[in-house]
Scaffold this motif. Structure first.
Motif, PDB file in Angstrom:
ATOM      1  N   LEU A 368       0.840  -1.201   0.000  1.00  0.00           N
ATOM      2  CA  LEU A 368       0.000   0.000   0.000  1.00  0.00           C
ATOM      3  C   LEU A 368       0.877   1.254   0.000  1.00  0.00           C
ATOM      4  O   LEU A 368       1.813   1.370   0.796  1.00  0.00           O
ATOM      5  CB  LEU A 368      -0.915   0.010   1.225  1.00  0.00           C
ATOM      6  CG  LEU A 368      -1.765   1.273   1.418  1.00  0.00           C
ATOM      7  CD1 LEU A 368      -2.788   1.400   0.286  1.00  0.00           C
ATOM      8  CD2 LEU A 368      -2.460   1.250   2.772  1.00  0.00           C
ATOM      9  N   GLU A 369       0.579   2.193  -0.887  1.00  0.00           N
ATOM     10  CA  GLU A 369       1.237   3.496  -0.925  1.00  0.00           C
ATOM     11  C   GLU A 369       0.140   4.553  -0.975  1.00  0.00           C
ATOM     12  O   GLU A 369      -0.548   4.700  -1.979  1.00  0.00           O
ATOM     13  CB  GLU A 369       2.168   3.605  -2.133  1.00  0.00           C
ATOM     14  CG  GLU A 369       3.289   2.575  -2.132  1.00  0.00           C
ATOM     15  CD  GLU A 369       4.225   2.727  -3.323  1.00  0.00           C
ATOM     16  OE1 GLU A 369       4.538   3.873  -3.670  1.00  0.00           O
ATOM     17  OE2 GLU A 369       4.619   1.691  -3.898  1.00  0.00           O
ATOM     18  N   LYS A 370      -0.015   5.283   0.108  1.00  0.00           N
ATOM     19  CA  LYS A 370      -1.126   6.222   0.231  1.00  0.00           C
ATOM     20  C   LYS A 370      -0.587   7.636   0.431  1.00  0.00           C
ATOM     21  O   LYS A 370       0.148   7.907   1.375  1.00  0.00           O
ATOM     22  CB  LYS A 370      -2.006   5.823   1.420  1.00  0.00           C
ATOM     23  CG  LYS A 370      -3.205   6.725   1.630  1.00  0.00           C
ATOM     24  CD  LYS A 370      -3.976   6.315   2.878  1.00  0.00           C
ATOM     25  CE  LYS A 370      -4.668   4.972   2.677  1.00  0.00           C
ATOM     26  NZ  LYS A 370      -5.571   4.667   3.828  1.00  0.00           N
ATOM     27  N   GLU A 371      -0.959   8.538  -0.475  1.00  0.00           N
ATOM     28  CA  GLU A 371      -0.548   9.937  -0.341  1.00  0.00           C
ATOM     29  C   GLU A 371      -1.427  10.620   0.702  1.00  0.00           C
ATOM     30  O   GLU A 371      -2.659  10.606   0.611  1.00  0.00           O
ATOM     31  CB  GLU A 371      -0.664  10.667  -1.677  1.00  0.00           C
ATOM     32  CG  GLU A 371      -0.174  12.109  -1.621  1.00  0.00           C
ATOM     33  CD  GLU A 371      -0.216  12.805  -2.973  1.00  0.00           C
ATOM     34  OE1 GLU A 371      -0.040  14.034  -3.004  1.00  0.00           O
ATOM     35  OE2 GLU A 371      -0.434  12.111  -3.992  1.00  0.00           O
ATOM     36  N   LEU A 372      -0.787  11.221   1.697  1.00  0.00           N
ATOM     37  CA  LEU A 372      -1.518  11.830   2.803  1.00  0.00           C
ATOM     38  C   LEU A 372      -1.679  13.335   2.653  1.00  0.00           C
ATOM     39  O   LEU A 372      -2.728  13.883   2.967  1.00  0.00           O
ATOM     40  CB  LEU A 372      -0.808  11.522   4.133  1.00  0.00           C
ATOM     41  CG  LEU A 372      -0.636  10.045   4.483  1.00  0.00           C
ATOM     42  CD1 LEU A 372       0.143   9.893   5.778  1.00  0.00           C
ATOM     43  CD2 LEU A 372      -1.990   9.357   4.597  1.00  0.00           C
ATOM     44  N   VAL A 373      -0.628  14.008   2.176  1.00  0.00           N
ATOM     45  CA  VAL A 373      -0.702  15.463   2.049  1.00  0.00           C
ATOM     46  C   VAL A 373       0.397  15.929   1.102  1.00  0.00           C
ATOM     47  O   VAL A 373       1.461  15.314   1.010  1.00  0.00           O
ATOM     48  CB  VAL A 373      -0.553  16.141   3.432  1.00  0.00           C
ATOM     49  CG1 VAL A 373       0.835  15.913   4.007  1.00  0.00           C
ATOM     50  CG2 VAL A 373      -0.856  17.626   3.359  1.00  0.00           C
TER      51      VAL A 373
END
Length: 511
Positions: A368-373
Motif C-alpha cells: 500500500l502506498e497512500k498519499e496523505l498530504v
C-alpha cells in the motif's frame, strides 16, 4: 514363642499404610480450611500459579499479561472479578487454564498498578455446579518512569546531556563539562544513552570533531547500571569525521555511524561499530538514513530513491542477495512501532506540475502506498502514534514577505485510514525544531531555538549562553525552550500546549 507368619506381616504393613494415609488426608482437609493462605504447606483451593507481570517494570512493548491457574476455573467468574487499578482497558482470551489479557492501548508511563482477583470459583469439567472459591490474589507491577533527555543551553548545563525524570521529579547532568553534546539516542532498555560530542576547545564556528560515547542513565533496576553518569568512549577521533548515527542490534548494541575521511571527503560511508570488533565499513554511501524498528536493516537515501540494506548482508555468502529499493521516495521519516508501515517523503522532482512541493506518503509492507498530504513548505518530521493508526507531523507553510520567503511551522495529526488532516498547533517561527513523541503517545516534546537569524528585540541579554552552542544549521544559539504538546485523549479530547521551565534543545523521550 509364637512365630509371625508372612500373611500377618503383610496385614501389619497394610494397616500402617492405611493409618498414615488417613492422617495425611486429615491434615490436608483441616489445613486447607484453617491455615493462612501464605503459610500453608498444602493448598487445595484453586489459586493463581503465575502472574507474568508480577513485580515487573513494563513498557510500551509489553501489550499483554498472563495469569496461569493451577486448575480449571470458571472463566465467567474470573472475568467478573478481575480488577486493575488504575484501570487498563483490554480484552480477555483463554487457553485452557491460562488467561491472556491484551491491552487496548499502550500502557501509560510513570504509574504503579495493582491487580486483584477474588470470589472466582473452580470449574468442574462437564458439571454445572462450581467448586471452591479461588484463593484471593493480589499482584503489583509498574510502568517505566516517564523521562526525557535534552542538551542544556544555559549556565553549567550548556552543551551537556541532562536527564529529566518527570515521574520522580528530578534531573541529572549525565555528561562532564568538557564535552559539548551534538546528538544522542537512548538504548531500547533505557539503561544507557549513546551520544556524539566534541571537546569544548574544538567546537568552534559549528565545526565539530565528534567522538562517540555511552553514558548510564540510572533508569535501570540492575545494580550494575543504576548509577547515572558512568561514561565510556566507544569511538574516538581518528582519520575520520563522525557524523550522524543510529542504533541497531537487539538492544542498541550495534552503532551505525556516517563517517567521512578527513583527508579525502569523497571517502564517505556508513560504518558498523560493535564492542570488541574492528569497525567495519558497509559500502553503503548515501544521505539520510534510519534503522528499521527490528534493528536489522538500514533505510538510506541513495540516488533517486530509498534502499533497505540488511545489516548482516556482508556476512552472507549469497551473491544474488538483492536490495529493496523504493525509487519514488527521497526520505524515510519514521516507521510504525511494529515496522509494518513507514512515513516517506516524495520531493516531486519528476512532476513539473508539482515543482517546489513535497508529498507525504504512508507505505506498508503489503504494497500500500497512500498519499496523505502535499504542501509547498517543508515536511520537517513525523511520528506515528503507538498503535500506528495516526501520524503526527511538524510541517511548515511557505510565506512570502517583501524581502524574502519565511517558513511558518505548525503541527497536524493525520488519520491514516481516512487521510483526514487535523491542525493541532501553529508556532511563531521555525529554526531546527526537534520533535519526540512519548512512548505512551500522550504528548510531543519539542524545542524552540532563538538564534541570530530569528533574534527578537526583546530577548534579554542575560539569556546569552556562556558556552557558544550551534544549531544543526551552524547558527549561534542564543536561547532555547522546551514545550510539550499534549495530544488528544479520551480524558482530554483537545490538544494543549505546555511550556517547560527548561532551557534546552534536542529533547528525546526515553523509550
Amino acid at each position: 514363642m509364637k512365630k509371625i507368619t508372612y500373611q500377618e506381616t503383610i496385614d501389619k504393613i497394610c494397616l500402617f499404610t492405611i493409618i498414615i494415609c488417613t492422617i495425611i488426608i486429615s491434615i490436608l482437609i483441616i489445613g486447607s480450611r484453617l491455615c493462612p493462605n501464605d503459610v500453608c504447606l498444602f493448598r487445595t483451593n484453586p489459586h493463581v500459579e503465575k502472574f507474568s507481570w508480577g513485580d515487573r517494570t513494563v513498557n510500551a512493548n509489553d501489550n499483554a499479561f498472563i495469569l496461569d491457574f493451577d486448575r480449571p476455573v470458571s472463566q465467567e467468574s474470573v472475568e467478573d472479578n478481575l480488577e486493575i487499578e488504575p484501570p487498563l482497558p483490554g480484552r480477555i482470551s483463554w487457553a485452557g487454564k491460562r488467561l491472556v489479557y491484551t491491552l487496548n492501548n499502550v500502557i501509560p508511563y510513570g504509574r504503579n498498578y495493582r491487580l486483584s482477583l477474588k470470589s472466582a470459583r473452580e470449574k468442574f469439567r462437564g458439571k454445572e455446579e462450581l467448586g471452591a472459591e479461588i484463593e484471593p490474589f493480589i499482584g503489583q507491577f509498574q510502568s517505566r518512569d516517564k523521562a526525557f533527555a535534552y542538551v542544556g543551553s544555559q549556565g553549567e548545563e550548556a552543551g551537556r546531556l541532562i536527564l529529566n525524570n518527570t515521574t520522580k521529579e528530578n534531573q541529572t547532568i549525565l555528561t562532564p563539562a568538557n564535552l559539548v553534546v551534538s546528538d544522542f539516542k537512548f538504548s531500547p532498555n533505557t539503561e544507557k544513552i549513546i551520544f556524539s560530542a566534541s571537546e569544548k576547545e574544538t567546537n568552534q564556528e559549528g565545526v565539530r570533531d565528534l567522538s562517540i560515547y555511552e553514558v548510564t542513565t540510572g533508569l535501570s533496576n540492575d545494580s550494575t547500571t543504576k548509577i547515572p553518569g558512568q561514561l565510556k568512549t566507544i569511538l574516538g577521533q581518528d582519520e575520520y569525521l563522525n557524523n550522524r548515527f543510529d542504533l541497531a542490534g537487539e538492544n542498541g548494541d550495534i552503532i551505525i555511524v556516517q563517517r567521512i575521511r578527513k583527508d579525502d571527503p569523497t571517502d564517505f560511508d556508513l560504518w558498523k561499530i560493535e564492542e570488541g570488533k574492528i569497525p567495519q565499513a558497509l559500502n553503503a554511501d548515501g544521505g539520510n538514513f534510519i534503522i528499521t524498528p527490528d534493528k536489522s536493516a538500514i533505510a538510506i537515501a541513495q540516488g533517486e530513491g530509498i534502499s533497505i540494506i540488511p545489516l548482516q548482508k556482508q556476512e552472507q555468502e549469497q551473491e544474488n542477495d538483492s536490495l529493496n529499493f523504493l525509487p519514488q521516495y527521497g526520505q524515510v521519516l519514521t516507521f510504525t512501532r511494529d515496522g509494518t508501515g513507514a512515513a516517506m517523503v516524495n520531493f516531486n522532482t519528476d512532476n513539473p506540475d508539482l515543482r517546489y512541493t513535497r508529498s507525504l506518503f504512508y507505505v506498508n509492507n503489503q504494497g500500500l502506498e497512500k498519499e496523505l498530504v502535499t504542501i509547498e513548505g517543508s515536511i520537517v518530521d513525523c511520528k506515528f502514534s503507538p498503535n500506528g493508526n495516526n501520524l503526527f507531523c511538524l510541517l511548515t507553510e511557505l510565506m512570502e514577505t517583501e524581502n524574502q520567503f519565511q517558513e511558518k511551522p505548525y503541527f497536524v495529526g493525520i488519520d491514516i485510514e481516512s487521510q483526514k488532516v487535523i491542525p493541532l498547533l501553529a508556532l511563531p517561527h521555525y529554526q531546527d525544531i526537534k520533535i519526540s513523541i512519548s512512548p505512551d503517545g500522550s504528548g510531543i516534546l519539542f524545542d524552540q531555538l532563538v538564534t541570530e537569524s530569528n533574534l527578537r528585540e526583546n530577548t534579554p541579554i542575560e539569556n546569552m549562553p556562556a558556552q557558544e552552542l550551534f544549531s544543526d544549521s551552524a547558527e549561534l544559539i542564543l536561547d532555547s525552550r522546551l514545550w510539550i504538546l499534549n495530544l488528544p485523549s479520551p480524558e482530554s479530547p483537545q490538544a494543549s500546549l505546555q511550556e517547560l521551565p527548561i532551557a534546552g534543545f534536542k529533547p528525546q523521550w526515553s523509550p
